[in-house]
Design a protein around this motif. Sequence first.
Motif, PDB file in Angstrom:
ATOM      1  N   UNK A   1      56.602  56.427  58.994  1.00 25.78           N
ATOM      2  CA  UNK A   1      56.732  55.433  57.930  1.00 25.78           C
ATOM      3  C   UNK A   1      58.097  54.760  57.999  1.00 25.78           C
ATOM      4  N   UNK A   2      59.134  55.552  58.238  1.00 28.46           N
ATOM      5  CA  UNK A   2      60.483  54.973  58.336  1.00 28.46           C
ATOM      6  C   UNK A   2      60.597  54.040  59.532  1.00 28.46           C
ATOM      7  N   UNK A   3      59.907  54.362  60.609  1.00 26.30           N
ATOM      8  CA  UNK A   3      59.960  53.505  61.800  1.00 26.30           C
ATOM      9  C   UNK A   3      59.337  52.137  61.553  1.00 26.30           C
TER      10      UNK A   3
ATOM     11  N   UNK B   1      53.069  52.155  52.814  1.00 27.22           N
ATOM     12  CA  UNK B   1      52.642  52.709  54.099  1.00 27.22           C
ATOM     13  C   UNK B   1      51.789  53.945  53.876  1.00 27.22           C
ATOM     14  N   UNK B   2      52.238  54.839  53.001  1.00 27.63           N
ATOM     15  CA  UNK B   2      51.464  56.052  52.739  1.00 27.63           C
ATOM     16  C   UNK B   2      50.131  55.725  52.079  1.00 27.63           C
ATOM     17  N   UNK B   3      50.103  54.753  51.202  1.00 26.63           N
ATOM     18  CA  UNK B   3      48.841  54.347  50.589  1.00 26.63           C
ATOM     19  C   UNK B   3      47.897  53.758  51.624  1.00 26.63           C
ATOM     20  N   UNK B   4      48.411  52.904  52.501  1.00 20.96           N
ATOM     21  CA  UNK B   4      47.605  52.279  53.544  1.00 20.96           C
ATOM     22  C   UNK B   4      47.063  53.293  54.539  1.00 20.96           C
ATOM     23  N   UNK B   5      47.794  54.354  54.770  1.00 16.81           N
ATOM     24  CA  UNK B   5      47.401  55.357  55.769  1.00 16.81           C
ATOM     25  C   UNK B   5      46.775  56.591  55.130  1.00 16.81           C
ATOM     26  N   UNK B   6      46.496  56.477  53.848  1.00 10.81           N
ATOM     27  CA  UNK B   6      45.834  57.573  53.132  1.00 10.81           C
ATOM     28  C   UNK B   6      46.545  58.900  53.388  1.00 10.81           C
ATOM     29  N   UNK B   7      47.860  58.828  53.582  1.00  6.48           N
ATOM     30  CA  UNK B   7      48.728  59.993  53.799  1.00  6.48           C
ATOM     31  C   UNK B   7      48.298  60.815  55.016  1.00  6.48           C
ATOM     32  N   UNK B   8      47.745  60.162  56.026  1.00  6.46           N
ATOM     33  CA  UNK B   8      47.366  60.841  57.263  1.00  6.46           C
ATOM     34  C   UNK B   8      48.043  60.170  58.436  1.00  6.46           C
ATOM     35  N   UNK B   9      48.318  60.944  59.436  1.00  5.28           N
ATOM     36  CA  UNK B   9      48.840  60.389  60.690  1.00  5.28           C
ATOM     37  C   UNK B   9      47.661  59.858  61.461  1.00  5.28           C
ATOM     38  N   UNK B  10      47.772  58.618  61.869  1.00  2.51           N
ATOM     39  CA  UNK B  10      46.700  58.027  62.650  1.00  2.51           C
ATOM     40  C   UNK B  10      47.055  58.132  64.121  1.00  2.51           C
ATOM     41  N   UNK B  11      46.244  58.843  64.871  1.00  2.00           N
ATOM     42  CA  UNK B  11      46.530  59.050  66.298  1.00  2.00           C
ATOM     43  C   UNK B  11      46.166  57.831  67.091  1.00  2.00           C
TER      44      UNK B  11
ATOM     45  N   UNK C   1      59.582  50.913  48.411  1.00  2.00           N
ATOM     46  CA  UNK C   1      58.267  50.325  48.169  1.00  2.00           C
ATOM     47  C   UNK C   1      57.456  50.249  49.462  1.00  2.00           C
ATOM     48  N   UNK C   2      58.100  49.920  50.549  1.00  2.00           N
ATOM     49  CA  UNK C   2      57.408  49.868  51.843  1.00  2.00           C
ATOM     50  C   UNK C   2      56.886  51.246  52.246  1.00  2.00           C
ATOM     51  N   UNK C   3      57.675  52.280  51.960  1.00  2.00           N
ATOM     52  CA  UNK C   3      57.239  53.646  52.271  1.00  2.00           C
ATOM     53  C   UNK C   3      56.008  53.999  51.442  1.00  2.00           C
ATOM     54  N   UNK C   4      56.035  53.699  50.149  1.00  2.00           N
ATOM     55  CA  UNK C   4      54.884  53.969  49.277  1.00  2.00           C
ATOM     56  C   UNK C   4      53.663  53.213  49.792  1.00  2.00           C
TER      57      UNK C   4
END
Length: 168
Positions: free
Chosen positions: A108-110, A158-168, A153-156
């Motif tokens: 997310x930070x990246x 990002x986590x919402x968009x990715x449903x708090x999962x790492x997408x491989x 806000x961008x971090x929040x």
Amino acid sequence: MSNDVEMNNQLRDLIPVIRRFAFSLTGSDHDADDLLQNTLERILQKGVPEDADLMKWSFRVCRNLWIDEYRSRKVRQAATENPELQESAVDGTKTIADRITLEQVQRAMNQLPEDQRSILSLVVSEGLSYKEVSQTLGIPIGTVMSRLSRARQSMVDWFNDHDMRILA
């Protein structure tokens, strides 16, 4: 710094702090180690201004070196990017759900612009006050607050968009 031995001792004590900051910028152990080494080398070669706080100066040097490296990588990547030479190394079975991990936070930070990422790292990871970040980076405190707010806000998002999962 008036005493080289004293500065070397203080710098030695700051190595873990600078290393964490370097990792927060690079997202890679290898790159963070290289950035740490370059930062220490630059400080030892060029010195520290008499009125500068060593920790703040170290963060500034580290950040500036990373900006230079990041820009040169973008130029090299654009010059050598060739789609048919790229490999896809996706592990479709790897899924981490319902928990935030260090890897997720780093991803997310990246996604953040460098100016937001460095401020977020200095405030959250290193515990610097807004005023200290302002002084370290040489920018107005309002800019620190604005960039930090956008980074959070961008971090929040990002986590919402990715449903708090790492997408491989």
